[in-house]
Design a protein around this motif. Structure first.
Motif, PDB file in Angstrom:
ATOM      1  N   SER A 150       0.810  -1.219   0.000  1.00  6.72           N
ATOM      2  CA  SER A 150       0.000   0.000   0.000  1.00  6.72           C
ATOM      3  C   SER A 150       0.841   1.267   0.000  1.00  6.72           C
ATOM      4  O   SER A 150       0.536   2.227  -0.720  1.00  6.72           O
ATOM      5  N   SER A 151       1.905   1.311   0.787  1.00  5.71           N
ATOM      6  CA  SER A 151       2.716   2.528   0.843  1.00  5.71           C
ATOM      7  C   SER A 151       3.435   2.758  -0.480  1.00  5.71           C
ATOM      8  O   SER A 151       3.517   3.886  -0.972  1.00  5.71           O
ATOM      9  N   TYR A 152       3.937   1.690  -1.071  1.00 10.72           N
ATOM     10  CA  TYR A 152       4.626   1.798  -2.359  1.00 10.72           C
ATOM     11  C   TYR A 152       3.660   2.291  -3.438  1.00 10.72           C
ATOM     12  O   TYR A 152       3.973   3.229  -4.178  1.00 10.72           O
ATOM     13  N   CYS A 153       2.478   1.667  -3.501  1.00 11.80           N
ATOM     14  CA  CYS A 153       1.495   2.066  -4.515  1.00 11.80           C
ATOM     15  C   CYS A 153       1.075   3.523  -4.328  1.00 11.80           C
ATOM     16  O   CYS A 153       0.958   4.280  -5.295  1.00 11.80           O
ATOM     17  N   ALA A 154       0.844   3.914  -3.080  1.00  9.52           N
ATOM     18  CA  ALA A 154       0.417   5.288  -2.801  1.00  9.52           C
ATOM     19  C   ALA A 154       1.497   6.293  -3.161  1.00  9.52           C
ATOM     20  O   ALA A 154       1.220   7.348  -3.748  1.00  9.52           O
ATOM     21  N   ALA A 155       2.750   5.971  -2.814  1.00  8.77           N
ATOM     22  CA  ALA A 155       3.849   6.891  -3.127  1.00  8.77           C
ATOM     23  C   ALA A 155       4.020   7.051  -4.627  1.00  8.77           C
ATOM     24  O   ALA A 155       4.210   8.169  -5.126  1.00  8.77           O
ATOM     25  N   LYS A 156       3.935   5.957  -5.357  1.00 13.54           N
ATOM     26  CA  LYS A 156       4.128   6.027  -6.804  1.00 13.54           C
ATOM     27  C   LYS A 156       2.961   6.746  -7.489  1.00 13.54           C
ATOM     28  O   LYS A 156       3.149   7.456  -8.486  1.00 13.54           O
ATOM     29  N   GLY A 157       1.760   6.582  -6.944  1.00 12.70           N
ATOM     30  CA  GLY A 157       0.638   7.376  -7.447  1.00 12.70           C
ATOM     31  C   GLY A 157       0.878   8.860  -7.218  1.00 12.70           C
ATOM     32  O   GLY A 157       0.588   9.694  -8.079  1.00 12.70           O
ATOM     33  N   GLY A 158       1.440   9.183  -6.066  1.00 13.60           N
ATOM     34  CA  GLY A 158       1.789  10.568  -5.775  1.00 13.60           C
ATOM     35  C   GLY A 158       2.842  11.110  -6.715  1.00 13.60           C
ATOM     36  O   GLY A 158       2.786  12.285  -7.112  1.00 13.60           O
ATOM     37  N   VAL A 159       3.793  10.275  -7.097  1.00 14.35           N
ATOM     38  CA  VAL A 159       4.834  10.708  -8.038  1.00 14.35           C
ATOM     39  C   VAL A 159       4.213  11.128  -9.365  1.00 14.35           C
ATOM     40  O   VAL A 159       4.610  12.142  -9.963  1.00 14.35           O
ATOM     41  N   ILE A 160       3.236  10.379  -9.835  1.00 10.18           N
ATOM     42  CA  ILE A 160       2.614  10.714 -11.118  1.00 10.18           C
ATOM     43  C   ILE A 160       1.903  12.058 -11.047  1.00 10.18           C
ATOM     44  O   ILE A 160       2.047  12.913 -11.936  1.00 10.18           O
ATOM     45  N   MET A 161       1.158  12.312  -9.998  1.00 16.80           N
ATOM     46  CA  MET A 161       0.448  13.585  -9.902  1.00 16.80           C
ATOM     47  C   MET A 161       1.398  14.745  -9.616  1.00 16.80           C
ATOM     48  O   MET A 161       1.174  15.864 -10.090  1.00 16.80           O
ATOM     49  N   LEU A 162       2.462  14.497  -8.876  1.00 17.24           N
ATOM     50  CA  LEU A 162       3.483  15.526  -8.684  1.00 17.24           C
ATOM     51  C   LEU A 162       4.137  15.861 -10.022  1.00 17.24           C
ATOM     52  O   LEU A 162       4.396  17.037 -10.333  1.00 17.24           O
ATOM     53  N   THR A 163       4.389  14.839 -10.826  1.00 14.54           N
ATOM     54  CA  THR A 163       4.959  15.036 -12.159  1.00 14.54           C
ATOM     55  C   THR A 163       4.060  15.925 -13.011  1.00 14.54           C
ATOM     56  O   THR A 163       4.524  16.886 -13.642  1.00 14.54           O
ATOM     57  N   LYS A 164       2.779  15.608 -13.047  1.00 21.09           N
ATOM     58  CA  LYS A 164       1.844  16.369 -13.871  1.00 21.09           C
ATOM     59  C   LYS A 164       1.726  17.819 -13.400  1.00 21.09           C
ATOM     60  O   LYS A 164       1.676  18.748 -14.216  1.00 21.09           O
ATOM     61  N   THR A 165       1.685  18.003 -12.087  1.00 24.06           N
ATOM     62  CA  THR A 165       1.540  19.356 -11.549  1.00 24.06           C
ATOM     63  C   THR A 165       2.768  20.206 -11.860  1.00 24.06           C
ATOM     64  O   THR A 165       2.639  21.355 -12.310  1.00 24.06           O
ATOM     65  N   ALA A 166       3.943  19.654 -11.618  1.00 25.74           N
ATOM     66  CA  ALA A 166       5.170  20.405 -11.903  1.00 25.74           C
ATOM     67  C   ALA A 166       5.299  20.695 -13.394  1.00 25.74           C
ATOM     68  O   ALA A 166       5.739  21.784 -13.791  1.00 25.74           O
ATOM     69  N   ALA A 167       4.894  19.749 -14.223  1.00 26.71           N
ATOM     70  CA  ALA A 167       4.947  19.959 -15.673  1.00 26.71           C
ATOM     71  C   ALA A 167       4.059  21.120 -16.088  1.00 26.71           C
ATOM     72  O   ALA A 167       4.453  21.971 -16.907  1.00 26.71           O
ATOM     73  N   ALA A 168       2.862  21.181 -15.524  1.00 28.14           N
ATOM     74  CA  ALA A 168       1.939  22.269 -15.861  1.00 28.14           C
ATOM     75  C   ALA A 168       2.467  23.618 -15.394  1.00 28.14           C
ATOM     76  O   ALA A 168       2.297  24.639 -16.069  1.00 28.14           O
TER      77      ALA A 168
END
Length: 245
Positions: A150-168
């Motif tokens: 669960s922690s791994y999945c949650a962290a990696k999901g966070g990485v994707i949204m952090l990526t999208k936000t920083a890109a924007a």
């Protein structure tokens, strides 16, 4: 060869697995490379690569360590063009209701906070020279659930949204931010996972195998290079089709 000529790149988690394979490829493609890791294993690879390779002991969970890593790149090579936030761990395996809080926090600190800190302190340096490319290692575990992770999945999901936000936020200033979501790769992390879990993944995977770290490194080279100049905010699955089914 030469696709990253004159670029300066940092790779975290460069002591093994995807990080080591990517650092090697970046160097082969002409980049000056900072190999960052907490293990010390990156020193051996840096010595092997020779000129244009710098080993830096870095704990990606600590702000001062990440800032020192970026400063070392700029002081040694003059600028920063590419940051590959790759350092990560799988962590302890427990159902959510049995997950120790300290085990949860450790994965979040390395896999998500570490990416945030890298982005946070790399962007000001990239802005000084007109932009750059930031690449973050997410995972197919951000797309499909893996019980007891669960922690791994949650962290990696966070990485994707952090990526999208920083890109924007920084696209107009010349900074691209993309994620790579590997499937099961032959690395130190997979050697720690139960054999029955790995075998089940292979059986379900349409390609019928797990990947070599060099295959992820090839994608990282593309995202670091000017060939991907119109790509930002994207999550690039490299999972052999696992998430298709």
């Amino acid at each position: 060869m030469g696709r990253l000529k004159d670029k300066v790149a940092i790779v975290t988690g460069a002591g093994s697995g995807i990080g080591a394979a990517t650092a090697r490829r970046f160097h082969e493609e002409g980049a000056k490379v900072v190999l960052a890791d907490v293990s010390g294993a990156q020193e051996v690879l840096a010595k092997e690569l020779g000129e244009g390779a710098l080993s830096v002991d870095t704990d990606v969970t600590k702000s001062e360590s990440v800032q020192a890593m970026i400063a070392a790149a700029v002081e040694t090579f003059g600028r920063l063009d590419v940051l590959y936030n790759n350092a990560g761990i799988d962590g302890e395996l427990h159902p959510v209701a049995e997950m120790p809080e300290e085990a949860w926090d450790q994965v979040q600190a390395i896999n998500l906070r570490g990416v945030f800190l890298g982005i946070r302190y790399a962007i000001p340096e990239m802005l000084k020279t007109g932009g750059g490319s930031i690449i973050n290692t997410a995972s197919m575990a951000a797309t499909v659930a893996f019980p007891s992770m669960s922690s791994y999945c949650a962290a990696k999901g966070g990485v994707i949204m952090l990526t999208k936000t920083a890109a924007a936020e920084y696209a107009a200033q010349g900074i691209r931010v993309n994620a790579i979501s590997p499937g099961t790769i032959q690395t130190a992390i997979t050697t720690h996972l139960p054999a029955d879990m790995i075998n089940a993944i292979i059986e379900r995977n349409p390609v019928g195998r797990i990947a070599d770290a060099s295959e992820v490194a090839s994608l990282a080279v593309f995202l670091a290079s000017d060939e991907s100049a119109f790509i930002t905010g994207a999550d690039h699955l490299i999972d052999g089709g696992y998430t298709l089914l």
